[in-house]
Design a protein around this motif. Sequence first.
Motif, mmCIF file in Angstrom:
data_model
loop_
_atom_site.group_PDB
_atom_site.id
_atom_site.type_symbol
_atom_site.label_atom_id
_atom_site.label_comp_id
_atom_site.label_asym_id
_atom_site.label_seq_id
_atom_site.Cartn_x
_atom_site.Cartn_y
_atom_site.Cartn_z
ATOM 1 N N ASN A 22 -3.207 5.594 -0.347
ATOM 2 C CA ASN A 22 -3.448 4.170 -0.087
ATOM 3 C C ASN A 22 -3.755 3.350 -1.336
ATOM 4 O O ASN A 22 -4.652 2.497 -1.331
ATOM 5 C CB ASN A 22 -4.587 3.990 0.937
ATOM 6 C CG ASN A 22 -4.235 4.549 2.296
ATOM 7 O OD1 ASN A 22 -3.081 4.474 2.724
ATOM 8 N ND2 ASN A 22 -5.214 5.117 2.974
ATOM 9 N N THR A 30 0.856 -1.183 0.000
ATOM 10 C CA THR A 30 0.000 0.000 0.000
ATOM 11 C C THR A 30 0.890 1.230 0.000
ATOM 12 O O THR A 30 1.836 1.321 0.792
ATOM 13 C CB THR A 30 -0.916 0.019 1.230
ATOM 14 O OG1 THR A 30 -1.707 -1.173 1.241
ATOM 15 C CG2 THR A 30 -1.849 1.218 1.201
ATOM 16 N N ILE A 38 -3.232 0.294 -3.695
ATOM 17 C CA ILE A 38 -2.786 -1.072 -3.461
ATOM 18 C C ILE A 38 -2.114 -1.595 -4.728
ATOM 19 O O ILE A 38 -2.668 -1.484 -5.824
ATOM 20 C CB ILE A 38 -3.970 -1.972 -3.065
ATOM 21 C CG1 ILE A 38 -4.575 -1.478 -1.745
ATOM 22 C CG2 ILE A 38 -3.520 -3.429 -2.938
ATOM 23 C CD1 ILE A 38 -5.841 -2.210 -1.346
#
Length: 225
Positions: A108, A91, A110
């Motif tokens: 954030n 992340t 991924i």
Amino acid sequence: MLKTSLLAASAFAAMALPVSAASAQEAGDIQVRAFVTGVLPDGEITDVNADLFGLPADAQTNVTDSVVPTIAAEYFIASNFSIETICCITTTDVDGIGGLAGTNLINNAIVLPATLTGKFHLTNDSGFKPYIGGGVTHFFIFDEGVGPDAAALGIDDVNLSNEFGFVLQAGADIDLNDTGMVLGVDVKRYFVDTTANFNAGGVNIINTDHKLDPWVISAGLGFRF
């Protein structure tokens, strides 16, 4: 700082632990290693394809580092050649530097780096077994959040493109006993880009190409059977 510390720790671990004799790997062997991994990407803007916002001339970006657990699974086709895949998810954020210093643009995101490498091993009767390798990767990037500073500019959607790339690899396995337990130290350099799209009300405001090219530095324990 994180990159330097991880490299130093990996080198110290490889030198400090005793090397015990063990039988060489053979065709058909399987090895699984569990790592602590530092992911150290770049994030530099390489091209600005669209800019309805008016970015500063010295605008640049950086992708944040992370430390994550990873698993590597490996199959020996021959005593000196294996194929390996890894499993990990990181992340990360995309932050502004230069003319965008102090801004959080993507939050954030991924990253799943699906990776397959081939590895050539130095075969010997000692417990220290270095290798080099290389292969291909596909970065799947999803769940990108609009950073608070981008949202303040009216941006309501961001996307980083999924991309293919390639990877170089080097490392060593150090036998800890004669039952197949090893200490593994592994360094990969990925070469992969991504395209960032910043949208506001369905309109593509900013479109930029970025160099990710992360160093991925790992150390941990494994078992060969």
